[in-house]
Design a protein around this motif. Sequence first.
Motif, PDB file in Angstrom:
ATOM      1  N   CYS A  15      -1.031 -64.918 -64.427  1.00  0.00           N
ATOM      2  CA  CYS A  15      -0.928 -63.526 -63.992  1.00  0.00           C
ATOM      3  C   CYS A  15      -2.322 -63.056 -63.625  1.00  0.00           C
ATOM      4  O   CYS A  15      -3.204 -63.013 -64.480  1.00  0.00           O
ATOM      5  CB  CYS A  15      -0.339 -62.635 -65.083  1.00  0.00           C
ATOM      6  SG  CYS A  15      -0.345 -60.895 -64.588  1.00  0.00           S
ATOM      7  N   THR A  16      -2.507 -62.715 -62.361  1.00  0.00           N
ATOM      8  CA  THR A  16      -3.854 -62.363 -61.904  1.00  0.00           C
ATOM      9  C   THR A  16      -4.264 -60.977 -62.392  1.00  0.00           C
ATOM     10  O   THR A  16      -5.435 -60.652 -62.405  1.00  0.00           O
ATOM     11  CB  THR A  16      -3.931 -62.391 -60.371  1.00  0.00           C
ATOM     12  OG1 THR A  16      -2.886 -61.581 -59.846  1.00  0.00           O
ATOM     13  CG2 THR A  16      -3.794 -63.810 -59.863  1.00  0.00           C
ATOM     14  N   ARG A  17      -3.306 -60.176 -62.786  1.00  0.00           N
ATOM     15  CA  ARG A  17      -3.667 -58.854 -63.309  1.00  0.00           C
ATOM     16  C   ARG A  17      -4.035 -58.950 -64.778  1.00  0.00           C
ATOM     17  O   ARG A  17      -5.056 -58.474 -65.226  1.00  0.00           O
ATOM     18  CB  ARG A  17      -2.533 -57.840 -63.123  1.00  0.00           C
ATOM     19  CG  ARG A  17      -2.986 -56.392 -63.278  1.00  0.00           C
ATOM     20  CD  ARG A  17      -1.999 -55.545 -64.078  1.00  0.00           C
ATOM     21  NE  ARG A  17      -1.882 -56.040 -65.432  1.00  0.00           N
ATOM     22  CZ  ARG A  17      -2.637 -55.635 -66.442  1.00  0.00           C
ATOM     23  NH1 ARG A  17      -3.565 -54.727 -66.275  1.00  0.00           N
ATOM     24  NH2 ARG A  17      -2.472 -56.154 -67.651  1.00  0.00           N
TER      25      ARG A  17
ATOM     26  N   ILE B 285       3.035 -63.918 -59.812  1.00  0.00           N
ATOM     27  CA  ILE B 285       2.414 -65.022 -60.534  1.00  0.00           C
ATOM     28  C   ILE B 285       1.802 -66.014 -59.550  1.00  0.00           C
ATOM     29  O   ILE B 285       2.442 -66.381 -58.569  1.00  0.00           O
ATOM     30  CB  ILE B 285       3.491 -65.756 -61.370  1.00  0.00           C
ATOM     31  CG1 ILE B 285       4.030 -64.850 -62.462  1.00  0.00           C
ATOM     32  CG2 ILE B 285       2.961 -67.065 -61.934  1.00  0.00           C
ATOM     33  CD1 ILE B 285       3.027 -64.430 -63.482  1.00  0.00           C
ATOM     34  N   GLU B 286       0.596 -66.436 -59.809  1.00  0.00           N
ATOM     35  CA  GLU B 286       0.000 -67.515 -59.042  1.00  0.00           C
ATOM     36  C   GLU B 286       0.051 -68.784 -59.881  1.00  0.00           C
ATOM     37  O   GLU B 286      -0.500 -68.818 -60.980  1.00  0.00           O
ATOM     38  CB  GLU B 286      -1.476 -67.209 -58.724  1.00  0.00           C
ATOM     39  CG  GLU B 286      -1.699 -66.172 -57.658  1.00  0.00           C
ATOM     40  CD  GLU B 286      -1.072 -66.554 -56.315  1.00  0.00           C
ATOM     41  OE1 GLU B 286      -0.966 -67.763 -56.028  1.00  0.00           O
ATOM     42  OE2 GLU B 286      -0.668 -65.640 -55.584  1.00  0.00           O
ATOM     43  N   PRO B 287       0.683 -69.818 -59.393  1.00  0.00           N
ATOM     44  CA  PRO B 287       0.570 -71.084 -60.103  1.00  0.00           C
ATOM     45  C   PRO B 287      -0.856 -71.606 -59.907  1.00  0.00           C
ATOM     46  O   PRO B 287      -1.327 -71.678 -58.779  1.00  0.00           O
ATOM     47  CB  PRO B 287       1.581 -71.988 -59.397  1.00  0.00           C
ATOM     48  CG  PRO B 287       2.402 -71.082 -58.534  1.00  0.00           C
ATOM     49  CD  PRO B 287       1.543 -69.922 -58.208  1.00  0.00           C
ATOM     50  N   LEU B 288      -1.525 -71.889 -60.993  1.00  0.00           N
ATOM     51  CA  LEU B 288      -2.934 -72.291 -60.923  1.00  0.00           C
ATOM     52  C   LEU B 288      -3.185 -73.464 -61.835  1.00  0.00           C
ATOM     53  O   LEU B 288      -2.561 -73.582 -62.880  1.00  0.00           O
ATOM     54  CB  LEU B 288      -3.824 -71.184 -61.483  1.00  0.00           C
ATOM     55  CG  LEU B 288      -4.241 -69.970 -60.730  1.00  0.00           C
ATOM     56  CD1 LEU B 288      -5.340 -69.318 -61.564  1.00  0.00           C
ATOM     57  CD2 LEU B 288      -4.776 -70.350 -59.382  1.00  0.00           C
ATOM     58  N   LEU B 289      -4.159 -74.241 -61.459  1.00  0.00           N
ATOM     59  CA  LEU B 289      -4.593 -75.328 -62.330  1.00  0.00           C
ATOM     60  C   LEU B 289      -5.484 -74.736 -63.407  1.00  0.00           C
ATOM     61  O   LEU B 289      -6.430 -74.019 -63.101  1.00  0.00           O
ATOM     62  CB  LEU B 289      -5.390 -76.320 -61.493  1.00  0.00           C
ATOM     63  CG  LEU B 289      -5.648 -77.666 -62.125  1.00  0.00           C
ATOM     64  CD1 LEU B 289      -4.334 -78.371 -62.379  1.00  0.00           C
ATOM     65  CD2 LEU B 289      -6.525 -78.490 -61.212  1.00  0.00           C
TER      66      LEU B 289
END
Length: 729
Positions: free
Chosen positions: A183-185, A366-370
Amino acid sequence: MKLEDLSKSYDPKQYEEEIYRAWEQSGFFNPDSLPNAERRKPFSIVMAPPNITGHLHVGHALENVMSDVLIRRKRMENYKPLFLPGKDHAGIAGQFAVEKELKKEGKTRADLGREKFLERVWEYMREIGSNIDQELKGLGISTDWSRARFTMDEAYQHAVENVFLHYHKKGYIYRGKRVVNWCTRCRTTLSDLEVEYTEEQGKLYHIAYGQIDIATTRPETKLGDSALAAHPADARYTEWIGKDITIETSDPTVPRDKKPKMSKINLHVVADIAADPQFGTGVIKVTPAHDMTDYEIYTRHPEINIVQIIGENGRMNKNAGVRFEGLTVMEARDLMVEDLTTLNLLKKAEDYTHAVAHCDRCKSVIEPLLSDQWFLKMDKLALHAQRAIEKNKVTFVPENRKQIMLDWIAGIRDWNVSRQLWWGHRIPAWRCECDEKTKPARPDSRSGGWHIGLMAPTELCRRCKKPWQQTTDVLDTWFSSALWPFATLHWPDETNDLKTYYPTSVISSAREIFYLWIFRMLFSGLEFMGRPPFKTIFVHPTILDKSGRKMSKSVGNIVDPMKLIGEYGIDAVRFGLMWQVMSTQDIHWSEDALRAGKKFLNKIWNSGRFTLAQIGTQNRTLRKPRATRPHTQKILASLEATSKTVRANIETYEFGTALHTLYDFYWHEFCDVFLEEVKKDPSSETHQVLFYVFASSLKLLHPFIPFITEKLWELTPVQNKTLLIVEEL
RNA sequence: GGACGGUUAGCUCAGUGGUAGAGCAAUCGCUUUACACGCGAAAGGCCGCAGGUUCGAAUCCUGCACCGUCCACCA
């Protein structure tokens, strides 16, 4: 109080407070203080701890009133029932609530810093927490307040640390680099269960990749492509597998203010089952750092590399090139589409509805991120849970939930338990500078160079003599909720409470948290106590609005139980809730049930006034009288039948049927028929039966509508009387 | 895409093989000394649709439609 002083209609406000106080002062909410406590069998329910983030909603009211009906019933059946209340710190939700308050003051949590922010959270928790206690009491529930727990209590924190260390010792905890829900926020990862998908209108872009066209909803991730994949059985692409193909793209090194330039890159083509020959051209672009499926493809093909192009702030990072760096994902998408159009690489863009992941809490995309995160290995834990379910060590109500749970367990994945939040249980993982240099975190090394254990903050590293630093990561809030049925009873201390009240008798849960909470309590209980934490899992109905929609703030169809209580009184609201519970069917909320409740209470009140006036003031015993006349025999038989039905229905959690049965009996048989007989035949036998049926009815009704029944009991001339809550049924 | 649940009176729901029920609303009569938040009476339903089983189906079977919830990596 004299009978003549009783008002002609029942006024709940006049008695509720005084009666609840009397109960609390009696100490009977504490099962140890019940008469003959040592001879009573235990029965226990732990309350699903409400999040300290706002107010109780009607679902909380339903759940707790149901539990309270069971508890009150068991108390009258000579058990020692414990209804353990408590509250949850609600990690991300709690932090988000305080951040929202700060925002009103124009501040962020970064402005305060961790320490100050946490002070603020504690302040908030104390304030909102006591509101919630008041609201729970407002439902009239008979919880043992002396045993109230909070997931951030010191003792509870110890339990949580203990559990983490235990899992680590068993090799279940590992730190790994994975594509996670970010979650970028909130700037944290989320578990799969904390992500909410909504159908959204987007575009499916068809882009030329060399000779192949590829369809994607996220063209900006083109910057992180490191391969193409086709299904191994897809004959169209067999000749490509294992080779590189050259594709054209917008040159990311061209500054944003310049026109886009074509550049060429090579992408490796792999065969992977994740590619569906039926979809689009059958070829997937693989962006391992920003897509779960693509990451899995990456793990199966070591020759693929991985490039992260989106940062934790939700903006493109320097790997995306100067042209895109610093843009938000959406901005980057627009620019990429523009570039591809200019370069004539965009074949078409069609309208497309697809599921977009949102943060359960703040609703951001949602950003899927490593990311490097802590995981709990689920294979063994899930297996134990599965076995316990298969061997019927727990009962599901309704039954079909059993198979639903088993199916879900079969597909379980490891649990990402770390969160990059400030509010929560700190993970007991430590390291120091020298350690970091000598043992860099490698993907999938068990603890990634961290030392796991309990350390004093003053402890120094033996090698470099500098203090150890604890990770700032905290645990998923459900990691601690999972321990609720035993940590609240003071585990790991082997207390009397733990011995007496574990396992709990029944857990009452919303479907919403069936996996999130119920499953996790189940495997935790098995792991740490060797037995499931509850005998029965009752998955209660969800309250929807009249047209069957979920209640939500944005739709504006929320029902506030406290407002209803103000309007109708506690008993009427409890009645209204229970009246609508038919098995575990969802409830289409109707306030009519509360009106019916209010009328019924009035009926009870007035039949009570009549009865009390008839039977006089001399104390009577509760022994069943002998009946020789048709009308007295009939009502006694009917009472007997009602009592049996009610017992059976409560045992099977059929609260609505139990209440309807009582309603029909009391109103239509006792009031409509029998009381009329009493007027015609005011004999001593009739009065004895009248007294007995009235007193018995009060007892049967009490678990549902405790206040009015307690008040009338107080006015009823019974020998050796105590409070109704501890009268024997 | 899968799983589960729902569809019965105007509204919210019971009823699971034998002449359709409750609460609320609406109608008509009752200021009857417990209650007008009451009493009595009447009204209201081809029990989602189409087949099938049965002497008989709201109730069992099959298919379909619509609504809802949950799960699922379809780019």
